[in-house]
Design a protein around this motif. Structure first.
Motif, mmCIF file in Angstrom:
data_model
loop_
_atom_site.group_PDB
_atom_site.id
_atom_site.type_symbol
_atom_site.label_atom_id
_atom_site.label_comp_id
_atom_site.label_asym_id
_atom_site.label_seq_id
_atom_site.Cartn_x
_atom_site.Cartn_y
_atom_site.Cartn_z
ATOM 1 N N UNK A 1 -38.522 26.312 -25.067
ATOM 2 C CA UNK A 1 -37.715 25.099 -24.918
ATOM 3 C C UNK A 1 -37.876 24.461 -23.551
ATOM 4 N N UNK A 2 -39.104 24.454 -23.044
ATOM 5 C CA UNK A 2 -39.361 23.791 -21.761
ATOM 6 C C UNK A 2 -40.816 23.317 -21.715
ATOM 7 N N UNK A 3 -41.095 22.429 -20.794
ATOM 8 C CA UNK A 3 -42.456 21.915 -20.633
ATOM 9 C C UNK A 3 -43.364 23.019 -20.118
ATOM 10 N N UNK A 4 -44.595 23.048 -20.630
ATOM 11 C CA UNK A 4 -45.580 24.040 -20.202
ATOM 12 C C UNK A 4 -46.865 23.314 -19.818
ATOM 13 N N UNK A 5 -47.360 23.606 -18.630
ATOM 14 C CA UNK A 5 -48.578 22.974 -18.117
ATOM 15 C C UNK A 5 -49.732 23.975 -18.216
ATOM 16 N N UNK A 6 -50.698 23.677 -19.062
ATOM 17 C CA UNK A 6 -51.869 24.525 -19.262
ATOM 18 C C UNK A 6 -52.970 24.026 -18.334
ATOM 19 N N UNK B 1 -51.227 13.038 -14.441
ATOM 20 C CA UNK B 1 -49.885 12.659 -14.016
ATOM 21 C C UNK B 1 -49.066 12.433 -15.286
ATOM 22 N N UNK B 2 -47.954 13.142 -15.389
ATOM 23 C CA UNK B 2 -47.149 13.109 -16.609
ATOM 24 C C UNK B 2 -45.692 12.850 -16.256
ATOM 25 N N UNK B 3 -45.074 11.964 -16.998
ATOM 26 C CA UNK B 3 -43.634 11.746 -16.864
ATOM 27 C C UNK B 3 -42.949 12.644 -17.884
ATOM 28 N N UNK B 4 -42.047 13.512 -17.400
ATOM 29 C CA UNK B 4 -41.350 14.443 -18.279
ATOM 30 C C UNK B 4 -39.863 14.123 -18.291
ATOM 31 N N UNK C 1 -47.648 20.349 -22.392
ATOM 32 C CA UNK C 1 -46.995 20.401 -23.702
ATOM 33 C C UNK C 1 -45.489 20.297 -23.531
ATOM 34 N N UNK C 2 -44.854 19.612 -24.470
ATOM 35 C CA UNK C 2 -43.406 19.445 -24.445
ATOM 36 C C UNK C 2 -42.712 20.424 -25.372
ATOM 37 N N UNK C 3 -41.418 20.650 -25.164
ATOM 38 C CA UNK C 3 -40.662 21.601 -25.984
ATOM 39 C C UNK C 3 -40.525 21.170 -27.445
ATOM 40 N N UNK C 4 -40.851 19.922 -27.729
ATOM 41 C CA UNK C 4 -40.805 19.421 -29.114
ATOM 42 C C UNK C 4 -42.165 19.542 -29.802
#
Length: 120
Positions: free
Chosen positions: A37-42, A96-99, A77-80
């Motif tokens: 349930x959180x953003x993950x940066x690969x 660059x990503x807006x979360x 990747x987003x939690x959704x």
């Protein structure tokens, strides 16, 4: 454990080659983001690193001077289950990503549980 202790973004730096993990790369961080349930940066390296001395990898193959090609393709990747397009396989890049961190709470409220993986 990171998200269970309040992490909203998890960074997973990697230096892995194509034959080893590339087939699962497009979904690996998405699965982690959903489960936690959180953003993950690969994040993965690009290019090939060469060494002066030969070495073996313990796989029975002939000695060599490099590990192989690091395939890059970093993404977020987003939690959704959403994900950004991946960066290049061959060139360094900047993503660059807006979360919207509220998405973490929204997904968590909807699912009401986090998956815990155990290693035995």
């Amino acid at each position: 454990m990171y998200s269970m202790n309040g992490a909203e973004v998890i960074f997973n730096p990697s230096a892995t080659i194509g034959a080893l993990s590339e087939p699962v790369w497009p979904i690996e961080a998405r699965n982690a983001a959903i489960a936690n349930h959180c953003f993950t940066c690969a994040i993965n390296r690009v290019g090939t690193e060469h060494f002066k001395s030969e070495f073996t990898s313990g796989d029975g193959k002939k000695a060599h001077h490099d590990f192989g090609h690091f395939y890059g393709s970093s993404y977020v990747a987003g939690p959704d289950g959403s994900r950004t397009p991946g960066l290049s396989r061959t060139r360094d890049g900047l993503l660059v990503v807006e979360m919207d961190l509220n998405l973490n709470r929204q997904v968590s409220d909807k699912w009401s549980f986090k998956v815990q993986f155990r290693s035995y």
